[in-house]
Design a protein around this motif. Structure first.
Motif, short mmCIF file in Angstrom:
data_model
loop_
_atom_site.label_atom_id
_atom_site.label_comp_id
_atom_site.label_asym_id
_atom_site.label_seq_id
_atom_site.Cartn_x
_atom_site.Cartn_y
_atom_site.Cartn_z
N PHE A 200 0.60 -1.56 -0.05
CA PHE A 200 0.17 -0.17 0.18
C PHE A 200 0.62 1.25 0.17
O PHE A 200 0.67 2.15 -0.80
CB PHE A 200 -0.41 0.18 0.99
CG PHE A 200 -1.99 -0.93 0.91
CD1 PHE A 200 -3.08 -1.22 0.15
CD2 PHE A 200 -2.41 -1.80 1.78
CE1 PHE A 200 -3.70 -2.03 -0.31
CE2 PHE A 200 -3.35 -3.04 1.87
CZ PHE A 200 -4.32 -2.67 1.05
N GLY A 201 1.54 1.33 0.22
CA GLY A 201 2.56 2.11 0.64
C GLY A 201 3.01 2.76 -0.98
O GLY A 201 3.76 3.63 -1.09
N LEU A 202 3.69 1.77 -1.27
CA LEU A 202 4.47 1.90 -2.52
C LEU A 202 3.66 2.49 -3.81
O LEU A 202 3.25 3.24 -4.34
CB LEU A 202 4.56 0.14 -3.40
CG LEU A 202 6.18 0.01 -2.65
CD1 LEU A 202 6.18 -1.30 -3.51
CD2 LEU A 202 7.87 0.88 -2.55
N ALA A 203 1.81 1.97 -3.65
CA ALA A 203 0.76 2.21 -4.25
C ALA A 203 0.87 4.09 -4.52
O ALA A 203 0.55 4.42 -5.26
CB ALA A 203 -0.42 0.93 -4.10
N LYS A 204 0.24 4.29 -2.75
CA LYS A 204 0.50 5.57 -2.36
C LYS A 204 1.61 6.13 -3.03
O LYS A 204 1.24 7.75 -3.45
CB LYS A 204 0.45 5.69 -1.44
CG LYS A 204 -1.19 5.21 -0.59
CD LYS A 204 -0.46 5.56 1.06
CE LYS A 204 -1.99 4.88 1.83
NZ LYS A 204 -2.43 5.10 3.28
N GLU A 205 2.79 5.42 -3.01
CA GLU A 205 3.79 6.81 -3.47
C GLU A 205 4.13 6.67 -4.66
O GLU A 205 4.01 7.43 -5.71
CB GLU A 205 5.21 6.31 -2.81
CG GLU A 205 6.23 6.76 -3.92
CD GLU A 205 7.34 6.04 -3.03
OE1 GLU A 205 8.37 6.19 -3.73
OE2 GLU A 205 7.45 5.70 -1.67
N TYR A 206 3.48 6.14 -5.69
CA TYR A 206 3.34 6.28 -6.76
C TYR A 206 2.32 6.73 -7.42
O TYR A 206 2.29 7.26 -8.24
CB TYR A 206 2.95 4.23 -8.13
CG TYR A 206 3.01 4.14 -9.13
CD1 TYR A 206 3.79 4.27 -9.79
CD2 TYR A 206 1.46 4.12 -9.60
CE1 TYR A 206 4.05 3.97 -11.06
CE2 TYR A 206 1.88 4.55 -10.84
CZ TYR A 206 2.72 3.78 -11.99
OH TYR A 206 2.73 4.30 -13.15
N ALA A 207 1.03 6.49 -6.91
CA ALA A 207 -0.22 7.67 -6.96
C ALA A 207 0.11 9.05 -6.54
O ALA A 207 -0.52 9.55 -8.13
CB ALA A 207 -1.21 7.42 -6.28
N LYS A 208 0.61 9.16 -5.67
CA LYS A 208 1.69 10.39 -5.37
C LYS A 208 2.23 11.09 -7.10
O LYS A 208 1.62 11.96 -7.46
CB LYS A 208 2.14 11.05 -4.57
CG LYS A 208 1.55 10.52 -3.57
CD LYS A 208 2.24 11.20 -2.05
CE LYS A 208 1.17 10.76 -0.86
NZ LYS A 208 1.82 10.59 0.73
N ASP A 209 2.75 10.29 -7.55
CA ASP A 209 4.03 10.35 -8.80
C ASP A 209 3.35 10.49 -10.45
O ASP A 209 4.11 11.52 -11.02
CB ASP A 209 5.25 9.17 -8.70
CG ASP A 209 5.91 10.00 -7.75
OD1 ASP A 209 5.99 11.16 -6.97
OD2 ASP A 209 6.63 9.04 -7.13
N HIS A 210 2.04 10.09 -10.74
CA HIS A 210 1.55 8.80 -11.76
C HIS A 210 0.47 9.73 -10.69
O HIS A 210 -0.39 8.15 -11.19
CB HIS A 210 2.49 8.45 -11.91
CG HIS A 210 3.09 8.03 -12.55
ND1 HIS A 210 4.40 8.99 -13.17
CD2 HIS A 210 4.30 7.70 -11.57
CE1 HIS A 210 5.55 8.62 -13.26
NE2 HIS A 210 5.83 7.45 -12.32
N PRO A 211 -0.79 10.20 -11.21
CA PRO A 211 -2.43 10.31 -10.25
C PRO A 211 -2.41 10.49 -11.29
O PRO A 211 -3.58 9.51 -11.32
CB PRO A 211 -2.23 11.61 -10.20
CG PRO A 211 -1.25 12.94 -9.85
CD PRO A 211 0.09 11.95 -10.49
N ASP A 212 -2.50 10.28 -12.91
CA ASP A 212 -3.64 10.17 -13.99
C ASP A 212 -3.43 8.81 -14.63
O ASP A 212 -4.47 7.95 -14.28
CB ASP A 212 -2.93 10.85 -15.34
CG ASP A 212 -1.39 10.59 -15.59
OD1 ASP A 212 -0.48 9.88 -14.92
OD2 ASP A 212 -0.82 11.40 -16.84
N VAL A 213 -2.44 8.39 -14.13
CA VAL A 213 -2.08 6.34 -14.36
C VAL A 213 -3.21 5.89 -13.55
O VAL A 213 -3.18 5.15 -13.39
CB VAL A 213 -0.93 6.32 -14.85
CG1 VAL A 213 -0.36 4.90 -14.50
CG2 VAL A 213 0.07 7.13 -15.92
N ALA A 214 -2.54 6.32 -12.18
CA ALA A 214 -3.51 5.91 -10.99
C ALA A 214 -4.80 6.03 -10.90
O ALA A 214 -5.72 4.59 -10.90
CB ALA A 214 -2.62 6.48 -9.43
N ALA A 215 -4.89 6.99 -11.62
CA ALA A 215 -6.76 7.14 -12.20
C ALA A 215 -7.77 6.24 -12.87
O ALA A 215 -8.35 6.07 -12.81
CB ALA A 215 -7.44 8.18 -12.08
#
Length: 89
Positions: free
Chosen positions: A58-73
């Motif tokens: 979950f920490g890695l997912a949150k970090e990735y979502a902060k860096d790439h919000p469009d891809v995570a969305a």
């Protein structure tokens, strides 16, 4: 007893190839040191990644979502569509 089993190598001298399975004292010390380091690293990694794997993911997912919000969305939307499609009545 044979001569090879009674002979002991001393530091700084060349050792008999049949002594200690063909390994010199220096090579054995280096191999033991590398093995001990690998074991210590393995224990630390196992304690960290096995003890709390969900928090790490979950920490890695949150970090990735902060860096790439469009891809995570896009991934969240796609997964939501897939789950919604399977759960429809």
């Amino acid at each position: 007893m044979n001569e090879a089993s009674t002979q002991h190598s001393q530091p700084g001298t060349t050792s008999n190839p049949s002594d200690m399975n063909g390994m010199s004292d220096q090579a054995r010390v280096v191999a033991d040191r590398a093995t001990a380091g690998a074991v210590e690293f393995g224990k630390d990694a196992a304690q960290h990644y096995v003890k709390e794997p969900a928090q790490d993911l979950f920490g890695l997912a949150k970090e990735y979502a902060k860096d790439h919000p469009d891809v995570a969305a896009c991934w969240a939307f796609g997964l939501g569509v897939m789950v919604g499609w399977k759960l429809k009545p």
